[in-house]
Design a protein around this motif. Structure first.
Motif, PDB file in Angstrom:
ATOM      1  N   PRO A 300       0.785  -1.241   0.000  1.00 37.79           N
ATOM      2  CA  PRO A 300       0.000   0.000   0.000  1.00 37.79           C
ATOM      3  C   PRO A 300       0.814   1.287   0.000  1.00 37.79           C
ATOM      4  O   PRO A 300       0.298   2.332  -0.396  1.00 37.79           O
ATOM      5  CB  PRO A 300      -0.816  -0.117   1.294  1.00 37.79           C
ATOM      6  N   MET A 301       2.082   1.238   0.465  1.00 39.88           N
ATOM      7  CA  MET A 301       2.864   2.476   0.467  1.00 39.88           C
ATOM      8  C   MET A 301       3.386   2.834  -0.921  1.00 39.88           C
ATOM      9  O   MET A 301       3.810   3.958  -1.165  1.00 39.88           O
ATOM     10  CB  MET A 301       4.033   2.359   1.450  1.00 39.88           C
ATOM     11  N   LEU A 302       3.349   1.873  -1.855  1.00 39.58           N
ATOM     12  CA  LEU A 302       3.946   2.100  -3.172  1.00 39.58           C
ATOM     13  C   LEU A 302       3.257   3.181  -4.005  1.00 39.58           C
ATOM     14  O   LEU A 302       3.936   3.984  -4.649  1.00 39.58           O
ATOM     15  CB  LEU A 302       3.974   0.788  -3.967  1.00 39.58           C
ATOM     16  N   PRO A 303       1.903   3.216  -4.079  1.00 39.83           N
ATOM     17  CA  PRO A 303       1.283   4.248  -4.919  1.00 39.83           C
ATOM     18  C   PRO A 303       1.720   5.670  -4.554  1.00 39.83           C
ATOM     19  O   PRO A 303       2.047   6.467  -5.438  1.00 39.83           O
ATOM     20  CB  PRO A 303      -0.219   4.043  -4.683  1.00 39.83           C
ATOM     21  N   MET A 304       1.760   6.003  -3.260  1.00 39.50           N
ATOM     22  CA  MET A 304       2.186   7.339  -2.851  1.00 39.50           C
ATOM     23  C   MET A 304       3.635   7.594  -3.257  1.00 39.50           C
ATOM     24  O   MET A 304       3.977   8.665  -3.784  1.00 39.50           O
ATOM     25  CB  MET A 304       2.030   7.487  -1.340  1.00 39.50           C
ATOM     26  N   GLN A 321      -3.033   9.298 -14.927  1.00 37.36           N
ATOM     27  CA  GLN A 321      -3.499   7.944 -15.250  1.00 37.36           C
ATOM     28  C   GLN A 321      -3.576   7.071 -14.009  1.00 37.36           C
ATOM     29  O   GLN A 321      -4.572   6.371 -13.787  1.00 37.36           O
ATOM     30  CB  GLN A 321      -2.549   7.329 -16.276  1.00 37.36           C
ATOM     31  N   GLU A 322      -2.533   7.116 -13.182  1.00 36.05           N
ATOM     32  CA  GLU A 322      -2.508   6.280 -11.982  1.00 36.05           C
ATOM     33  C   GLU A 322      -3.522   6.747 -10.948  1.00 36.05           C
ATOM     34  O   GLU A 322      -4.159   5.938 -10.267  1.00 36.05           O
ATOM     35  CB  GLU A 322      -1.096   6.264 -11.379  1.00 36.05           C
ATOM     36  N   MET A 323      -3.689   8.075 -10.804  1.00 36.38           N
ATOM     37  CA  MET A 323      -4.676   8.563  -9.842  1.00 36.38           C
ATOM     38  C   MET A 323      -6.089   8.162 -10.266  1.00 36.38           C
ATOM     39  O   MET A 323      -6.911   7.792  -9.417  1.00 36.38           O
ATOM     40  CB  MET A 323      -4.566  10.090  -9.700  1.00 36.38           C
ATOM     41  N   ALA A 324      -6.367   8.211 -11.543  1.00 42.20           N
ATOM     42  CA  ALA A 324      -7.685   7.794 -12.033  1.00 42.20           C
ATOM     43  C   ALA A 324      -7.909   6.308 -11.758  1.00 42.20           C
ATOM     44  O   ALA A 324      -9.016   5.897 -11.365  1.00 42.20           O
ATOM     45  CB  ALA A 324      -7.801   8.096 -13.526  1.00 42.20           C
ATOM     46  N   ARG A 325      -6.878   5.489 -11.958  1.00 45.69           N
ATOM     47  CA  ARG A 325      -7.010   4.049 -11.721  1.00 45.69           C
ATOM     48  C   ARG A 325      -7.284   3.773 -10.243  1.00 45.69           C
ATOM     49  O   ARG A 325      -8.153   2.960  -9.906  1.00 45.69           O
ATOM     50  CB  ARG A 325      -5.727   3.332 -12.156  1.00 45.69           C
ATOM     51  N   GLY A 337      -4.538   9.037  -0.446  1.00 51.51           N
ATOM     52  CA  GLY A 337      -3.160   9.295  -0.862  1.00 51.51           C
ATOM     53  C   GLY A 337      -3.081  10.059  -2.167  1.00 51.51           C
ATOM     54  O   GLY A 337      -2.232  10.952  -2.326  1.00 51.51           O
ATOM     55  N   THR A 338      -3.967   9.742  -3.113  1.00 58.66           N
ATOM     56  CA  THR A 338      -3.963  10.478  -4.386  1.00 58.66           C
ATOM     57  C   THR A 338      -4.363  11.938  -4.177  1.00 58.66           C
ATOM     58  O   THR A 338      -3.875  12.824  -4.883  1.00 58.66           O
ATOM     59  CB  THR A 338      -4.918   9.834  -5.408  1.00 58.66           C
ATOM     60  N   LEU A 339      -5.250  12.183  -3.201  1.00 58.94           N
ATOM     61  CA  LEU A 339      -5.652  13.564  -2.925  1.00 58.94           C
ATOM     62  C   LEU A 339      -4.487  14.371  -2.360  1.00 58.94           C
ATOM     63  O   LEU A 339      -4.331  15.555  -2.668  1.00 58.94           O
ATOM     64  CB  LEU A 339      -6.824  13.574  -1.936  1.00 58.94           C
ATOM     65  N   VAL A 340      -3.646  13.710  -1.553  1.00 58.26           N
ATOM     66  CA  VAL A 340      -2.473  14.391  -1.011  1.00 58.26           C
ATOM     67  C   VAL A 340      -1.507  14.758  -2.135  1.00 58.26           C
ATOM     68  O   VAL A 340      -0.982  15.879  -2.190  1.00 58.26           O
ATOM     69  CB  VAL A 340      -1.770  13.505   0.038  1.00 58.26           C
ATOM     70  N   VAL A 341      -1.273  13.812  -3.053  1.00 61.96           N
ATOM     71  CA  VAL A 341      -0.388  14.095  -4.191  1.00 61.96           C
ATOM     72  C   VAL A 341      -0.956  15.228  -5.032  1.00 61.96           C
ATOM     73  O   VAL A 341      -0.230  16.139  -5.454  1.00 61.96           O
ATOM     74  CB  VAL A 341      -0.192  12.827  -5.043  1.00 61.96           C
ATOM     75  N   GLN A 342      -2.260  15.199  -5.272  1.00 63.90           N
ATOM     76  CA  GLN A 342      -2.881  16.260  -6.071  1.00 63.90           C
ATOM     77  C   GLN A 342      -2.789  17.602  -5.350  1.00 63.90           C
ATOM     78  O   GLN A 342      -2.600  18.651  -5.996  1.00 63.90           O
ATOM     79  CB  GLN A 342      -4.338  15.911  -6.359  1.00 63.90           C
ATOM     80  N   HIS A 366      -9.319   9.952   6.006  1.00 66.09           N
ATOM     81  CA  HIS A 366      -8.495   9.263   7.003  1.00 66.09           C
ATOM     82  C   HIS A 366      -9.155   9.273   8.372  1.00 66.09           C
ATOM     83  O   HIS A 366      -8.966   8.326   9.161  1.00 66.09           O
ATOM     84  CB  HIS A 366      -7.100   9.887   7.061  1.00 66.09           C
ATOM     85  N   GLU A 367      -9.932  10.288   8.671  1.00 65.17           N
ATOM     86  CA  GLU A 367     -10.706  10.263   9.913  1.00 65.17           C
ATOM     87  C   GLU A 367     -11.715   9.121   9.871  1.00 65.17           C
ATOM     88  O   GLU A 367     -11.949   8.447  10.871  1.00 65.17           O
ATOM     89  CB  GLU A 367     -11.407  11.600  10.119  1.00 65.17           C
TER      90      GLU A 367
END
Length: 615
Positions: A300-304, A321-325, A337-342, A366-367
């Protein structure tokens, strides 16, 4: 274990893996003990060697704490111990003349003479345990006691005599590999605090099982354990051996399961081994391999990690592409995690308000999932947003809540959040908040010292230096930075951009000191440092102070406007900047200041960044 004393003191495990010993005091203690290897060194001799003629008030307790930190760093508790004899009766808990009680109970060992009680009186238990600590039979941890290496060595000898070492070793590694896999999803849930407590209590066993798996060439078991351990290393527990373990597991090559091989390669490349990644095509191929093998779902840590690396290399198409997937799936933790990157992307493009909205959404997720660590981390992020908006009360409340959350996970994890709280108080600038900031920093300092992690002590030093800067004691601030600079050369520290932070802090001190000539010499480096710090608006703010110092208040106002153009928002929460605005308004007049500020704020972001760089 091998200790090298020529040059900086260094230690290596039996398998050649370098050990992060910790700060200067731990290095000094290890060096003194290494010079008397295999001998008992009196505590008084150690105190003299470390503190000379100025020992602390309670040198005995300080030495015990230092030995405890060194034991933790070495990862082999039995290597270092403080001996001691049984206290006389008058010094024991319970007072003078207390006698052991004989009576009904289980038989004692042969030759013991008589019988012993099945249970000790409750008041005697702490004394007996502490006595065993003094004899290096057990070790005292934060909230428990455990047997030392001598007991483990005895048990290993008995296993050898029974002809069972291989069978027991295999059961041991299988058990802890299964435990690691069981804990991994739970540490991202509402049971996080409970599971992290179990992770911490079993950490030595988990590491030992990983080392056994590596040594006996059990690639599958090593890979099973590494996935969970890397998450733990990356969040709560820095371990100087982590990258070396990743490298050793990666050496199994094709013997690893395909997903584990892809994940280990990505971690090895993207977590900073050998410097920043600069080859976009290599990253693209590696992410494709992680996707093809299922590693992105398995670890799970890999996508971030992969998304942030791709973003930093400007690979926007791959990131989208990855965030959409990920967002098409059901894993809410990964979606957050994708929201943090965005949010990072928006912030770097000057869309401060868009970044704030994305962080708030990630915080809500996360809450809901119950992940206290990420909730606290995002609370600290939103505190910064509130601070820039000038809402000090909301910023302080967010930091207080983040501290409460992480305190249930790890006492050392509170350090960064408490320093964030202290920084926010300092930015407010009033006497009450400055006094409270000092208390917060001193609390963090004690926790950092107890942690044995030099990078946390460096963070405390930066906070103290900032406090002195804001109080006008620039010389004292500079002296702290001198020590930080020396420490960065002498002690191996995790990658944290110390050089960039030092450049920004040094320039701020030069401007405050009124040294325009030396501050101008740092202009180019400060721009690069601010970019490395992921906040190029800091360069504009520093150049505003320099411009006023050089007698150009209009350019100073333009620079402050450019800080808004670059960041997307002016920093209303910093008392020093508010004071600068007041002085510039007085010198230019209200209309003159607003006109100059607007000229900077309306500059296109890319043009503002270009103009900040000295020609």
């Amino acid at each position: 274990m091998r200790v090298a004393l020529l040059g900086p003191v260094r230690a290596y495990a039996d398998d050649g893996v370098p050990i992060d010993i910790g700060g200067p005091m731990q290095r000094a203690l290890l060096a003194r003990l290494a010079l008397s290897a295999g001998q008992v060194v009196p505590v008084g001799s150690l105190v003299d060697a470390l503190w000379g003629e100025r020992p602390p008030a309670d040198a005995g307790k300080a030495m015990h704490a230092l030995v405890y930190r060194l034991r933790k760093a070495l990862g082999e508790p039995g290597l270092v111990g403080i001996g001691g004899d049984r206290l006389p009766a008058e010094d024991r808990p319970g007072g003078r003349g207390r006698r052991p009680v004989r009576g009904a109970g289980r038989p004692g060992p042969p030759g013991a003479g008589g019988r012993v009680r099945a249970f000790l009186p409750e008041d005697d238990i702490p004394y007996v345990l502490d006595s065993l600590v003094g004899k290096s039979i057990v070790e005292r941890t934060a909230d428990s006691y455990r047997m030392l290496e001598t007991i483990r060595a005895y048990a290993a000898e008995r296993l050898d005599l029974a002809g069972e070492p291989e069978r027991t070793r295999d059961r041991f590694t299988r058990h802890f590999a299964a435990l690691a896999e069981e804990l991994e999803p739970l540490v991202r849930s509402g049971r996080q605090a409970e599971m992290l407590g179990l992770f911490a209590s079993e950490y030595d066993n988990l590491i030992w099982a990983l080392r056994i798996a590596i040594d006996v060439r059990d690639a599958t078991t090593a890979a099973r354990m590494l996935g969970s351990l890397f998450w733990y290393w990356d969040t709560l527990r820095y371990d100087g051996r982590a990258k070396a373990y990743v490298s050793r597991v990666l050496e199994f090559g094709d013997a690893l399961p395909a997903d584990a091989r892809a994940a280990c390669t990505a971690i090895h490349l993207m977590a900073g081994e050998g410097g920043p990644v600069t080859d976009p095509e290599r990253v693209r191929a590696l992410i494709d391999e992680c996707r093809r093998t299922g590693a992105l779902e398995r670890y799970p840590m890999l996508p971030m990690l992969t998304l942030m690396t791709a973003h930093l290399l400007g690979m926007d198409d791959l990131v989208d592409q990855e965030m959409a997937r990920i967002r098409a799936g059901a894993d809410r933790w990964a979606i957050a995690g994708t929201l943090v990157v965005q949010a990072v992307r928006h912030r770097e493009r000057g869309d401060w308000h868009g970044a704030a909205a994305l962080l708030e959404e990630a915080l809500r997720i996360h809450e809901e999932t119950g992940d206290q660590w990420w909730t606290a981390t995002l609370l600290a992020g939103t505190a910064r947003l509130h601070s820039v908006a000038g809402d000090t009360d909301r910023a302080l409340a967010a930091y207080r809540r983040s501290i409460a959350l992480v305190s249930a996970l790890s006492p050392h994890e509170t350090i960064a959040h408490r320093l964030g709280l202290a920084t926010e108080r300092m930015r407010a600038g009033d006497a009450g908040n400055m006094a409270a900031a000092l208390r917060d920093i001193e609390t963090a300092e004690r926790a950092a010292w107890e942690s044995g992690r030099p990078e946390l002590e460096v963070e405390v030093s930066f906070a103290f230096a900032d406090l002195h800067h804001r109080q006008g004691d620039i010389e004292r601030s500079d002296r702290i930075f001198d020590r930080v600079e020396r420490s960065a050369r002498e002690i191996p520290l995790p990658e944290q951009g110390i050089d960039a932070r030092l450049v920004l802090a040094r320039m701020a001190n030069l401007v405050a000191r009124g040294d325009a000539l030396r501050a101008r010499e740092l202009r180019l480096r400060s721009v690069r440092a601010a970019s490395a710090h992921l906040d190029p608006a800091l360069a504009a703010e520093l150049q505003a102070g320099l411009a006023r110092l050089e007698g150009d208040p209009r350019r100073a106002a333009v620079m402050l406007g450019m800080s808004q153009a670059v960041r997307g928002a002016f920093d209303h929460g910093d008392a020093l900047l508010r004071s600068l605005v007041t002085r510039l308004t007085k010198e230019l007049g209200q209309a003159g200041y607003e006109q100059a500020y607007r000229a900077g704020a309306e500059t296109p972001r890319d043009e503002a960044v270009r103009r900040l760089s000295p020609r």
